[in-house]
Design an enzyme around this catalytic site. Structure first.
Site, PDB file in Angstrom:
ATOM      1  N   GLY A  73       0.840  -1.186   0.000  1.00 11.04           N
ATOM      2  CA  GLY A  73       0.000   0.000   0.000  1.00 11.04           C
ATOM      3  C   GLY A  73       0.874   1.233   0.000  1.00 11.04           C
ATOM      4  CD  GLN A  78       3.166   5.826   2.835  1.00 10.50           C
ATOM      5  OE1 GLN A  78       2.195   5.249   2.337  1.00 10.50           O
ATOM      6  NE2 GLN A  78       4.165   5.171   3.413  1.00 10.50           N
ATOM      7  CB  CYS A 131       5.258   2.304   7.913  1.00 10.50           C
ATOM      8  SG  CYS A 131       4.705   3.787   7.023  1.00 10.50           S
ATOM      9  CG  LEU A 132       6.551   1.213   1.925  1.00  9.27           C
ATOM     10  CD1 LEU A 132       5.964   1.455   0.532  1.00  9.27           C
ATOM     11  CD2 LEU A 132       7.693   0.199   1.863  1.00  9.27           C
ATOM     12  CG  HIS A 173      -0.470   0.991   7.256  1.00  8.04           C
ATOM     13  ND1 HIS A 173       0.486   0.561   8.155  1.00  8.04           N
ATOM     14  CD2 HIS A 173       0.180   1.870   6.431  1.00  8.04           C
ATOM     15  CE1 HIS A 173       1.644   1.154   7.904  1.00  8.04           C
ATOM     16  NE2 HIS A 173       1.486   1.945   6.841  1.00  8.04           N
ATOM     17  CD  GLU A 174      -1.061   2.252   2.720  1.00  5.01           C
ATOM     18  OE1 GLU A 174      -0.771   3.448   2.508  1.00  5.01           O
ATOM     19  OE2 GLU A 174      -0.215   1.402   3.057  1.00  5.01           O
ATOM     20  CG  HIS A 177       0.141   6.588   5.624  1.00  6.39           C
ATOM     21  ND1 HIS A 177       1.216   7.175   6.262  1.00  6.39           N
ATOM     22  CD2 HIS A 177       0.514   5.304   5.383  1.00  6.39           C
ATOM     23  CE1 HIS A 177       2.183   6.282   6.418  1.00  6.39           C
ATOM     24  NE2 HIS A 177       1.789   5.140   5.894  1.00  6.39           N
TER      25      HIS A 177
END
Length: 221
Positions: A73, A78, A131-132, A173-174, A177
């Site tokens: 995702g 991000q 997480c990226l 999660h997304e 963000h």
């Protein structure tokens, strides 16, 4: 008093201009690591700020960047764009015991525009999550086991679906963000570990052993 747009897009620049500039460098896009305010402010709702052609290019760049990372995702903030758009996709290449324990099933590529979610029932599930935008680390996060997602897709079609297991985790999660929330805000910080430590010590399908040895409590314990 500052307007909502001023707060979510502190640069004051048109979103389309930000996206065009970002795409000039080509794919994959640089991922913003924790620190800059763009990851900590609620993103601006999508309301046609991008032309259909620019939106399609941006979505494809998000997908390419997500694959390259790799991740399952990626949200627009991000990559530095304060807009309520995220993409998800999970081929779920995991062993059967992991699939069963985590409810991790393959998910097709999806674009989520202006998503929101609500919990369905009170059950929560806790697993290591990364997480990226927080590279190199993972921690256990207890999340709703089932959620109802409401959003639009990239064509403006209404999305109203229920998700369970790992897909529900990705959705939460997304969407978080886009609200300026990082997974660490919801994590059991005693579980925080490097990727290498998770692989070496806590790679079991569930985090029970980590909870026992690191001294934290899981939901239902």
């Amino acid at each position: 008093m500052a307007s909502e747009v001023d707060r979510t897009n502190p640069t004051g620049r048109p979103i389309a201009e930000l996206v065009e500039e970002l795409l000039v460098a080509g794919d994959p896009l640089p991922i913003v690591a924790a620190g800059p305010p763009v990851l900590r402010r609620g993103a601006e709702p999508y309301d046609g700020q991008l032309s259909p052609a620019l939106l399609a290019r941006f979505v494809e760049a998000l997908r390419t960047t997500m694959h390259a990372a790799p991740g399952v995702g990626l949200a627009a903030p991000q990559v530095g764009v304060p807009l309520r758009i995220a993409v998800i996709e999970d081929p779920a290449p995991v062993p059967e015991e992991v699939r069963v324990a985590r409810g991790r099933l393959p998910q097709p590529f999806r674009v989520l525009v202006n998503p929101s979610y609500e919990a369905l029932g009170g059950e929560r599930a806790a697993f290591f999550e990364g997480c990226l935008s927080v590279p190199g680390w993972q921690a256990v996060v207890a999340r709703h086991a089932r959620v109802r997602l409401r959003a639009l897709d990239e064509h403006g079609t209404v999305v109203d679906e229920e998700f369970a297991g790992w897909p529900a985790r990705i959705v939460q999660h997304e969407t978080d963000h886009l609200d300026g929330v990082l997974y660490l805000d919801r994590a059991e910080l005693r579980s925080l570990a490097t990727n290498e430590a998770v692989l070496a010590r806590w790679a079991q399908p569930t985090p029970e052993r980590a909870a026992a040895e690191l001294g934290f409590t899981l939901p239902g314990s």
